[in-house]
Each structure stands twice: as structure tokens, then as C-alpha cells.
Design an enzyme around this catalytic site. Sequence first.
Site, PDB file in Angstrom:
ATOM      1  N   ARG A  47       2.627 -16.981   8.604  1.00 55.40           N
ATOM      2  CA  ARG A  47       4.005 -16.973   9.274  1.00 55.40           C
ATOM      3  C   ARG A  47       3.877 -17.959  10.598  1.00 55.40           C
ATOM      4  O   ARG A  47       4.824 -18.523  10.908  1.00 55.40           O
ATOM      5  CB  ARG A  47       3.893 -15.628   9.862  1.00 55.40           C
ATOM      6  CG  ARG A  47       4.494 -14.679   8.890  1.00 55.40           C
ATOM      7  CD  ARG A  47       4.749 -13.245   9.246  1.00 55.40           C
ATOM      8  NE  ARG A  47       5.610 -12.413   8.408  1.00 55.40           N
ATOM      9  CZ  ARG A  47       5.945 -11.426   8.498  1.00 55.40           C
ATOM     10  NH1 ARG A  47       5.550 -10.764   9.696  1.00 55.40           N
ATOM     11  NH2 ARG A  47       6.637 -10.679   7.767  1.00 55.40           N
ATOM     12  N   LYS A 217       6.197   3.159  -4.419  1.00 60.50           N
ATOM     13  CA  LYS A 217       7.179   4.074  -4.151  1.00 60.50           C
ATOM     14  C   LYS A 217       8.455   3.517  -4.834  1.00 60.50           C
ATOM     15  O   LYS A 217       8.863   2.448  -4.599  1.00 60.50           O
ATOM     16  CB  LYS A 217       7.595   4.758  -3.128  1.00 60.50           C
ATOM     17  CG  LYS A 217       6.384   5.251  -2.424  1.00 60.50           C
ATOM     18  CD  LYS A 217       6.452   5.356  -0.910  1.00 60.50           C
ATOM     19  CE  LYS A 217       6.260   6.768  -0.443  1.00 60.50           C
ATOM     20  NZ  LYS A 217       6.795   7.007   1.015  1.00 60.50           N
ATOM     21  N   GLY A 372       3.546  -9.150   1.890  1.00 59.16           N
ATOM     22  CA  GLY A 372       2.316  -9.380   2.281  1.00 59.16           C
ATOM     23  C   GLY A 372       1.213  -9.195   1.192  1.00 59.16           C
ATOM     24  O   GLY A 372       0.154 -10.028   0.863  1.00 59.16           O
ATOM     25  N   GLY A 395       9.902  -7.034   4.296  1.00 56.91           N
ATOM     26  CA  GLY A 395      10.951  -6.189   4.683  1.00 56.91           C
ATOM     27  C   GLY A 395      12.217  -7.152   4.298  1.00 56.91           C
ATOM     28  O   GLY A 395      13.244  -6.472   3.871  1.00 56.91           O
TER      29      GLY A 395
END
Length: 415
Positions: A47, A217, A372, A395
Site C-alpha cells: 500500500r 464465511k 490481504g 473490503g
Amino acid sequence: MSEATAMPPVATRRTVDSLDAKGKTVFVRADFNVPTDDAGAITDDRRIRGALPTIEALLAKGAAVVVASHFGRPAGTGYEAGESLKPVFERLRQLLAGKAEVLFAGQVPTDDASAAAVRALRPGQVLLLENLRFEKGEKKGDAAFAGKLAAYGAAYVNDAFGASHRADASMVALPRAMHAAGKPAVAGRLLEKELRFLGAALERPQRPFVAVVGGAKVSDKLAALANLLDRVDTIVVGGAMAYTFLRAMGVATGNSLVEPEMVDKARGILHDAQARGRTILLPVDHVCGRRLEAGTETSTVVGAIPDGWMGLDIGPRSQQLFAEACRGARQVVWNGPMGAFETKPFDAGTLAVTRAVAEATRAGAVTIAGGGDTAASLDAAGLPDALTHVSTGGGASLEMLEGKRFESVDALDAA
Ligand code: 3PG
Ligand code: MG
């Protein structure tokens, strides 16, 4: 179907190329929320390196550059040593050594020391402000806080793709404040690149388009799966979320992680896929353990997983199946690991898929990974640069896969 509208193409936003920055101070919002180890050392500086093209372009134009970022999730009640951007400052200084003097000032971004450092900043210098989230106005999207930041620069550049799904003050209220003050608010090089790659992959996919989706999930990935079903040829599902799908198909999952409340939704996705002629590939065999810990007894199981065992990675047949799907693709979008990647030997499936996606890239496919975990698996496979594009957004890239629109991008000046 999702009610979200598609992202505006990045071509519709002004960029740093349009800025007249000579002798001016430009405010750059970066996402320097990098992973760190227990000792606070940076474990992946993608980043920070990702923001360099924008910073260097502004320096080349003769600007003084103020850079700001959030880091972690501090309380918003002032300086916290554990959430300081100090390690990021050290790394940024190393990366810009010989190119620019990098300064660091203030305990919170709008204190007197920070404001004085901004005033003293000269063209060719870079000033990093402290963690934006030390001030409560940042998470609140507060206009007064944004107004103080707006006063720091003659122009605003959003280069924080990783935070572009957030409505924090520096992401949305700040470009609006710039606009109100008649100052430009534009897209940085990294933001441009991310929106271009992910946007094109979703809007104009090369086919066959294979999406590889993993992670623990189904609930985290449900909206992305629904949106991807409209666009892909095949979705490969790995990670613990696969067990919820297998349960939905009536396959025994033993002690594997299953989200019982998501079983009906998973069944709905399988039906949807079938009705639309899309393929969903699920693992056909599993590397199981007694529990998720290094050194646990393991067993490779084909089909039903017996009680007392939990699936922790895709098995060798699934590795082959998934690798073939990736190798046959002209485009791969990948989000999430195939197994409990951090714990050996349950990293093998993710590494096998990493190698297959790298091979597809060499054969000419467009390959894009986000998150990540995925970046970590590329490093672990010794293939850090083997894909067409590795997103700096976790995200944010997931929300793009969901088809969401970002207020932070909409708030930038139209081209
Ligand atoms: C990220 O790491 O996902 C971004 O920097 C956003 O951070 P946040 O999830 O704390 O808002
Ligand atoms: Mg996060």
C-alpha cells in the site's frame, strides 16, 4: 438481484494529470493501513509502494505534498502510540530517499504542530500527518474536521483505494469541502489503476471468466457471489465457505465450519447458477484435521467428511480441478484463500491455485486478486508479481465485486 448501480468508469473522474500543482501544496489521501506484526513492524508495504507514483508525479510537477491516512481502528480520542503512523513514516522515508525529504509532524492531524508543518512545507517536500482516526471527526464523516483538512491543500487527491468503500471525513466530506471552496479534488494513480482493472474485469470481461472465491464465511461473500453470477462463466468456491455449500447439497461435512443460517442462501445460489447456465465448482476432496492447529492429525477425504474431522483445505483432486478451471480461463478474479492458509499443511490448496493463476497469466489471461490473504499467498508461493493486478483493497475490492458504487469516487471532480 442487487439494487446497486455500477461504478462510474474511472475515465469520468479528473486525475492528477489535470492538476496545475507547481508551487502549490497538494493533499493526498492514501491508505497506509498496512499489516504489522506483534512488534509493530510492517509485514507488507504494497500500500505504501502503491502510493509512490502519485506522490512522485506531484513532486515532479513542483508541488509540496501532504499525505494523510488512517491506521487501524483507534478510539478517536487522540494520539495512541500503538496506532501511530511512525513505522509508515520510516518506510515512506526509505522509499523516497534521494527523491524527496519526508517529514512527520503532530500528534493528531489538525493540532498546531501539524498545521505549522503544513505551512512550512516547501515544494519537493513530503509531510506525513498522524493517523486521521486519532480524531473522532474522521470516522464520523464530520464536515468541520474535513474543512480543517481542506485548508491544508490547494488540491485534493484520493489515492486511497483500500478505503474507498468508507465514508470517512477524509474520503467524502473532504472532496466535497474542496469542491465548495472551488479547489480541485481528483483521482490518484493507484485509485485510477484499481478502478480501471476491477471495473473492466466486471464490465467487459474476457471469457471464459472464472471467479475464485474463498474464505471462511458465505455470509461475507454472498453479495459478491450474487453479483458475480451475472457476469462469470464459472465460480470456483474454496475455503470454509465451501462446507456451507456442501451441506446445502446434502453432503456430510463432519466437524467442518458451517454457517447453518446460510445453508438456504447457499442452496439458492446453486439453483440460480444452474438456471443461468453458470458452473459452480466445489471441492470434491478435502484435507481434514482434528482441529485447526499446527501438528493436528490429518486425513485426506474424498466426498463426505466423517464426524470428528474438519475440512481445512481442498484436497489434491480439487486442486487439480480448480487449477484446470483457472488454466482454461481468459480472465480470473480471485478473492479469498482455499483453506486455513496460515496453518501448515493447510496452505497447499491456496498455493496450488496461486500457481495455476500465475500460469494462466503467463498464457495471456487477465488475472486480478484482491484481499490481504491473497497477497500473502502470492508472496508465500514466491510469485509476488505473477498476476496482472494485485489489488491493495480487501473490503474495497470485495465491494466492487458486489457491484457497489463508492461515494468517495462520486465525490471527485467529473472529467
Ligand atoms: C482496510 O484495510 O480494509 C482499509 O484500510 C479500511 O480499513 P477499515 O476496515 O478499518 O475501515
Ligand atoms: Mg479492514
